[in-house]
Enzyme design. Structure first.
Site, mmCIF file in Angstrom:
data_model
loop_
_atom_site.group_PDB
_atom_site.id
_atom_site.type_symbol
_atom_site.label_atom_id
_atom_site.label_comp_id
_atom_site.label_asym_id
_atom_site.label_seq_id
_atom_site.Cartn_x
_atom_site.Cartn_y
_atom_site.Cartn_z
ATOM 1 N N GLU A 278 -55.033 31.949 -33.246
ATOM 2 C CA GLU A 278 -55.303 33.168 -32.340
ATOM 3 C C GLU A 278 -55.343 32.672 -30.829
ATOM 4 O O GLU A 278 -55.795 31.766 -30.430
ATOM 5 C CB GLU A 278 -56.853 33.631 -32.750
ATOM 6 C CG GLU A 278 -57.202 34.866 -32.011
ATOM 7 C CD GLU A 278 -58.515 35.489 -32.787
ATOM 8 O OE1 GLU A 278 -59.594 35.185 -32.612
ATOM 9 O OE2 GLU A 278 -58.011 36.469 -33.621
ATOM 10 N N LYS B 144 -57.509 33.873 -27.846
ATOM 11 C CA LYS B 144 -58.595 34.737 -27.406
ATOM 12 C C LYS B 144 -59.217 33.993 -26.294
ATOM 13 O O LYS B 144 -59.723 32.682 -26.188
ATOM 14 C CB LYS B 144 -59.696 34.317 -28.560
ATOM 15 C CG LYS B 144 -60.964 34.994 -28.533
ATOM 16 C CD LYS B 144 -61.804 35.284 -29.922
ATOM 17 C CE LYS B 144 -62.010 33.663 -30.468
ATOM 18 N NZ LYS B 144 -63.053 34.207 -31.715
ATOM 19 N N LYS C 37 -55.041 41.968 -32.895
ATOM 20 C CA LYS C 37 -56.460 41.809 -33.188
ATOM 21 C C LYS C 37 -57.126 42.916 -32.447
ATOM 22 O O LYS C 37 -57.110 42.643 -31.095
ATOM 23 C CB LYS C 37 -56.993 40.433 -32.890
ATOM 24 C CG LYS C 37 -58.215 40.151 -33.720
ATOM 25 C CD LYS C 37 -58.203 40.082 -35.040
ATOM 26 C CE LYS C 37 -58.569 38.966 -36.031
ATOM 27 N NZ LYS C 37 -59.348 38.188 -35.100
ATOM 28 N N GLU D 279 -60.346 43.702 -43.053
ATOM 29 C CA GLU D 279 -61.363 42.429 -42.838
ATOM 30 C C GLU D 279 -62.985 43.067 -43.508
ATOM 31 O O GLU D 279 -63.057 44.325 -43.150
ATOM 32 C CB GLU D 279 -61.525 42.183 -41.565
ATOM 33 C CG GLU D 279 -62.625 41.286 -41.040
ATOM 34 C CD GLU D 279 -62.532 40.943 -39.675
ATOM 35 O OE1 GLU D 279 -61.672 40.423 -39.134
ATOM 36 O OE2 GLU D 279 -63.871 41.234 -39.101
ATOM 37 N N ASN E 296 -64.382 37.572 -43.167
ATOM 38 C CA ASN E 296 -64.763 37.303 -41.782
ATOM 39 C C ASN E 296 -66.219 36.449 -42.015
ATOM 40 O O ASN E 296 -67.162 36.943 -42.553
ATOM 41 C CB ASN E 296 -64.951 38.302 -40.808
ATOM 42 C CG ASN E 296 -65.290 37.683 -39.249
ATOM 43 O OD1 ASN E 296 -65.321 36.361 -39.332
ATOM 44 N ND2 ASN E 296 -65.028 38.728 -38.471
ATOM 45 N N GLU F 243 -61.605 34.020 -42.524
ATOM 46 C CA GLU F 243 -61.798 34.031 -40.747
ATOM 47 C C GLU F 243 -62.799 33.517 -40.345
ATOM 48 O O GLU F 243 -63.845 33.680 -40.752
ATOM 49 C CB GLU F 243 -61.397 35.306 -40.414
ATOM 50 C CG GLU F 243 -60.268 36.239 -40.936
ATOM 51 C CD GLU F 243 -60.518 37.706 -40.753
ATOM 52 O OE1 GLU F 243 -61.333 38.250 -39.842
ATOM 53 O OE2 GLU F 243 -59.804 38.713 -41.468
ATOM 54 N N SER F 244 -62.513 32.800 -39.138
ATOM 55 C CA SER F 244 -63.501 32.383 -38.239
ATOM 56 C C SER F 244 -64.457 31.066 -38.689
ATOM 57 O O SER F 244 -64.915 31.056 -39.685
ATOM 58 C CB SER F 244 -64.728 33.544 -38.033
ATOM 59 O OG SER F 244 -64.251 34.892 -37.510
#
Ligand SMILES: O=P(O)(O)OC[C@@H](O)[C@@H](O)c1c[nH]c2ccccc12
Length: 260
Positions: free
Chosen positions: A54, A56, A116, A165, A186, A216-217
């Site tokens: 990603e 970001k 995103k 998500e 997430n 994710e994350s």
């Protein structure tokens, strides 16, 4: 008010202003609207590493992560590192991204690009297509069951892959829809930004194998990925662990090499 409500309230105002500036019918005239999209879901199904890297610059929980690196260099570095897809934050107010970032990424790399964004209006799905996305994110926490159905159907009609998500079982139950390709868990609670990898482990058995499972994350080491693979995950969305370093592409390369 939790941050998700703040962001979605901001989005409603932002989107209604955009509709004035560039009506949907003009978005459909954009050259990239006719582009042949690449399936992120297929890329992940056919991959042994499954990394979605990603771009970001910042986030509400971390303020600035990295605003020194240049997007074209980052996304090219991710592609060369062996990432199977790139995620581009396009929200500017909270994450420092833009639709220009999406345009530049589309011109720079050839692997699938996930837009995103906090999508709360069909207009943003046309916009995603017009600016070169191959896939979009729909967040169950900010959409009704009816919106999820309509938005995922619209995305598929525009040949965009859909990553839906979720963060808990209730959100998952309204997300298992025919036009959804990937279900992302997430690990970060978007209401308070707390991260817990156990979220992915707990929910994995509730996600049917028809969907590509993505975690994710909060992923920062290969051990976590190897463990989540045993829970059936095929995709892993990583941002900060790469972006907080001075060369995110190089960091991703070393990370992916350890996975092989
Ligand atoms: O930076 P991390 O902890 O590796 O997380 C990446 C990605 O999962 C995260 O940015 C994200 C997942 N879902 C979102 C929805 C909106 C904004 C951001 C996100």
């Amino acid at each position: 008010m939790n941050i998700l409500n703040t962001i979605t309230a901001y989005k409603r105002k932002e989107v209604s202003a955009k509709k004035e500036a560039i009506p949907t019918r003009l978005l459909e005239k954009f050259p990239l609207f006719a582009k042949e999209t690449k399936s992120l879901a297929e890329a992940l199904r056919n991959s042994t590493t499954g990394i979605i890297a990603e771009h970001k610059r910042r986030s509400p929980s971390k303020s600035v992560i990295n605003d020194k690196v240049l997007l074209p260099e980052v996304v090219l570095g991710y592609e060369n590192a062996g990432a199977k897809g790139v995620s581009v934050l396009t929200d500017s107010n909270f994450f420092g991204g833009s639709l220009d970032d999406l345009l530049v990424a589309e011109k720079t790399i050839s692997i699938p690009i996930l837009r995103k964004e906090f999508i709360i209006d069909p207009y943003q799905i046309y916009e995603s297509k017009a600016y070169g996305a191959d896939a979009i994110l729909l967040i169950a926490a900010c959409l009704s069951a009816e919106e999820l159905k309509q938005f995922s159907h619209l995305a598929k009609s525009l040949k965009l892959d859909v990553l839906l998500e979720v963060h808990n079982l209730e959100e998952l139950q309204k997300s298992m829809l025919p036009n959804v390709d990937m279900i992302g868990v997430n690990n970060r609670n978007l209401k308070n930004f707390k991260v817990n990898i156990a979220t992915s482990k707990k929910l994995s058995k509730e996600i049917p194998n028809d969907f590509v499972k993505i975690s994710e994350s909060g992923i920062s080491d290969v051990e976590t990925i190897k463990e989540l693979r045993t829970f059936g995950y095929e995709g892993f969305l990583i941002g900060e662990n790469f972006m907080k370093t001075e060369n995110p592409g190089e960091t991703a390369k070393q990370f992916i090499e350890k996975l092989r």
